[in-house]
Design a protein around this motif. Structure first.
Motif, PDB file in Angstrom:
ATOM      1  N   MET A 170       0.830  -1.209   0.000  1.00  0.00           N
ATOM      2  CA  MET A 170       0.000   0.000   0.000  1.00  0.00           C
ATOM      3  C   MET A 170       0.866   1.262   0.000  1.00  0.00           C
ATOM      4  SD  MET A 170      -2.959  -1.220   2.671  1.00  0.00           S
ATOM      5  CE  MET A 170      -4.486  -0.540   2.053  1.00  0.00           C
TER       6      MET A 170
ATOM      7  N   PHE B 153       0.444   3.749  -3.159  1.00  0.00           N
ATOM      8  CA  PHE B 153      -0.277   4.986  -2.809  1.00  0.00           C
ATOM      9  C   PHE B 153       0.079   6.141  -3.735  1.00  0.00           C
ATOM     10  CE2 PHE B 153      -0.522   9.012  -0.448  1.00  0.00           C
ATOM     11  CZ  PHE B 153      -1.871   9.005  -0.102  1.00  0.00           C
TER      12      PHE B 153
ATOM     13  N   GLN C 219      -4.505  -0.435  -3.413  1.00  0.00           N
ATOM     14  CA  GLN C 219      -4.374   1.012  -3.616  1.00  0.00           C
ATOM     15  C   GLN C 219      -4.820   1.429  -5.010  1.00  0.00           C
ATOM     16  OE1 GLN C 219      -4.286   1.780  -0.609  1.00  0.00           O
ATOM     17  NE2 GLN C 219      -2.418   2.974  -0.343  1.00  0.00           N
TER      18      GLN C 219
ATOM     19  N   GLY D  38      -7.987   3.622  -4.962  1.00  0.00           N
ATOM     20  CA  GLY D  38      -7.536   4.968  -5.334  1.00  0.00           C
ATOM     21  C   GLY D  38      -8.148   5.477  -6.624  1.00  0.00           C
TER      22      GLY D  38
ATOM     23  N   TRP E 123      -7.514  10.640  -2.216  1.00  0.00           N
ATOM     24  CA  TRP E 123      -6.312  10.143  -1.547  1.00  0.00           C
ATOM     25  C   TRP E 123      -6.472  10.161  -0.032  1.00  0.00           C
ATOM     26  CZ3 TRP E 123      -3.857  13.617   1.660  1.00  0.00           C
ATOM     27  CH2 TRP E 123      -4.094  14.981   1.436  1.00  0.00           C
TER      28      TRP E 123
ATOM     29  N   LEU F 134      -8.431   7.083   0.880  1.00  0.00           N
ATOM     30  CA  LEU F 134      -7.544   5.948   0.643  1.00  0.00           C
ATOM     31  C   LEU F 134      -6.589   5.753   1.823  1.00  0.00           C
ATOM     32  CD1 LEU F 134      -6.500   3.786  -1.335  1.00  0.00           C
ATOM     33  CD2 LEU F 134      -4.992   5.529  -2.307  1.00  0.00           C
TER      34      LEU F 134
ATOM     35  N   SER G  75      -6.388   2.635   4.539  1.00  0.00           N
ATOM     36  CA  SER G  75      -5.102   1.950   4.711  1.00  0.00           C
ATOM     37  C   SER G  75      -4.745   1.757   6.184  1.00  0.00           C
ATOM     38  CB  SER G  75      -3.984   2.733   4.014  1.00  0.00           C
ATOM     39  OG  SER G  75      -4.245   2.865   2.629  1.00  0.00           O
TER      40      SER G  75
END
Length: 525
Positions: A65, A69, A194, A198, A203, A206, A210
């Motif tokens: 991740m 990312f 991700q 995503g 973000w 996300l 996470s």
């Protein structure tokens, strides 16, 4: 296991060794491998070892991740509509800063593993990961993202070595290759998660999602037993026996395995290293430096084949490649392929060994990167000349085939070997140092990508990656050992110089050939 005895003809009296044995009786007792049925019955319960490995490797999803990312977050952050707008320079720092904290985490966890144990170290590693994702999710400015990425990188670095060392130490040889590769499955799964989430959300959301991975991993690790190998180095035989019982099951001969481990410990004077001078001496021993040099070079070469440039900048790479497929669809497809072939690599690692899969990666990655760079060269020419691009499926195919080849070897084998090739006394420290080198290589290739792109052109960068990967096959051919099917004690004996055989058959020849030099062994699985 089928054992074949090769009979050589004796020139002295014209009789074969077989004739001598028939006429005069056996000259030596030849110990054969256990037959297949008994061998299976003597093994511990695979389910328990797999379950423990799944729990400990769940946290590695977070490492993936951290890698994935930036691929989906940076395009959002570079838009004028973003709540935090970043420049290209700031974007490169967001992508690479996780790799800055990682080496620190590697060294720290390597030290902690040998001081407080594998299990407690694994628990501690989740704390900076939780903090880092919370900082990113609640970021009000780019500096908060920077700090969050460093924390995530620190936690990822702390997690890398303990997961692999612990998995290899609690697994039996016939399962170790497959279970040791689960960390790579976790990383690939994290990248895919991700990419998928995503592409459909912001973000900030996300990063918030996470956070759940390290929290769940922390809870699972509370129920893990400590590594029997570590407990024996601390002279805690009763606890090591209890730990083995939890890992192998009630029907397994725990005392036999434990006695072998104790005998190895006593024979080679494996004692806890308490003084700094003792630790330094163990780190400078050939049995430590040889495998460290091999893996350090391995990690550098495979990182500079371009895998993390593709991972960290996936959306941008597809956008600039000239492919007509939607960039987010291509990126998600890339993540799916990575997960599938990581699983394939786990299975192949148990059957094919470390060297063959490494060669597949080196040659496959090299040729696809050269082809990808060539297409990007022509794509730029077509664009400047106003010519409609042709065969736009080629760059997508090159990247997907590249990921297939890379995943089954490069992304699995060196990480598995971290838990295999080092002496017991310093396995934690040197394992941490190795993951530190690995992530420094990640940082160098990701941070230098924008600079290399300016200096060489996009196509030139991928030509460079392909050339490095092709040339790496020479190094792997001459220096990479085959550890498949070997116990950790046999591997340690090899690097210490107590055994000359590791790439050869998995049954030692010394005892037999000292008595009957004309008899050689062939070990056919």
């Amino acid at each position: 296991m089928i054992v074949t005895i090769v009979i050589a003809v004796s020139r002295a009296d014209g009789l074969t060794t077989k004739d001598k044995l028939l006429h005069n009786g056996p000259a030596a007792v030849i110990a054969k491998s256990p037959v297949q049925g008994k061998d299976k019955a003597a093994r511990g319960k695979a389910f328990k070892q797999i379950l423990v490995a799944l729990i400990v490797n769940f946290g590695t999803i977070n490492t993936g991740m951290a890698f994935g990312f930036s691929a989906v977050a940076l395009p959002q952050l570079e838009k004028n509509t973003s709540s935090i707008v970043v420049t290209e320079e700031q974007a490169s720092w967001i992508a690479s800063l996780s790799a800055v904290g990682t080496p620190i985490g590697c060294i720290l966890s390597g030290y902690l593993m040998d001081v407080i144990g594998r299990r407690l170290t694994l628990i501690i590693t989740e704390l900076p990961l939780i903090l880092g994702w919370i900082l990113i999710a609640t970021a009000q400015n780019v500096n908060m993202i920077y700090v969050g990425r460093v924390c995530v990188g620190l936690g990822s670095g702390m997690l890398g070595a303990p997961v692999r060392v612990y998995t290899c130490e609690v697994s039996q040889p016939h399962l170790r290759g497959m279970l040791g590769a689960l960390a790579s499955v976790g990383v690939s799964s994290g990248v895919l998660i991700q990419y998928v989430i995503g592409s459909a959300t912001s973000w900030q959301v996300l990063a918030g999602i996470s956070t759940m991975v390290p929290i769940l991993a922390l809870i699972g690790m509370l129920f893990l037993p400590e590594s029997p190998n570590y407990l024996l180095t601390q002279d805690k035989e009763d606890r090591a026996h209890y730990s083995l019982a939890r890992l192998r099951g009630s029907t397994y001969n725990i005392d036999e395995e434990l006695q072998k481990m104790i005998a190895f410990k006593e024979k080679n004077h494996v004692e806890p290293l308490k003084k700094p001078s003792e630790i330094i001496k163990a780190l400078m021993a050939p049995s430590t430096l040889k495998p460290f040099a091999i893996l350090a070079i391995y990690f550098f070469l495979y990182q500079w084949c371009g895998v993390n440039t593709i991972t960290f900048y996936a959306v941008e790479v597809f956008e600039k490649s000239g492919a007509t497929l939607d960039k987010y669809t291509a990126t998600i497809t890339l993540g799916v392929v990575r997960v599938i072939f990581t699983v394939v690599g786990c299975v192949l690692g148990r059957r094919c060994g470390r060297r063959p899969l490494t060669f597949v990666s080196a040659i496959g990655c090299g040729t696809t990167m050269l082809a990808f760079g060539t297409y990007m060269y022509y794509s730029q020419y077509w664009k400047s000349a106003g010519i409609e691009p042709v065969a736009t499926w080629v760059p997508v195919a090159c990247v997907l085939i590249f990921m297939m080849a890379c995943t089954i070897g490069y992304l699995i084998i060196p990480w598995v070997m971290i838990g295999e090739v080092y002496p017991t006394q310093v396995r934690g420290i040197i394992g941490g140092m190795t993951t530190c080198v690995a992530h420094l290589s990640v940082f160098s290739v990701v941070k230098l990508y924008p600079f290399a792109k300016t200096l060489l052109g996009v196509y030139g960068v991928f030509w460079m990656y392909g050339t490095i990967s092709i040339l790496a096959t020479v190094f792997f051919y001459f220096f990479l050992p085959e550890t498949k099917g070997r116990t950790l004690q046999e591997i340690e004996d090899y690097f210490c110089g107590r055994s000359k055989y590791l790439k050869k058959a998995s049954i030692p020849q010394d005892n037999l050939q000292e008595t009957h030099p004309e008899i050689g062994w062939k070990n056919n699985p």
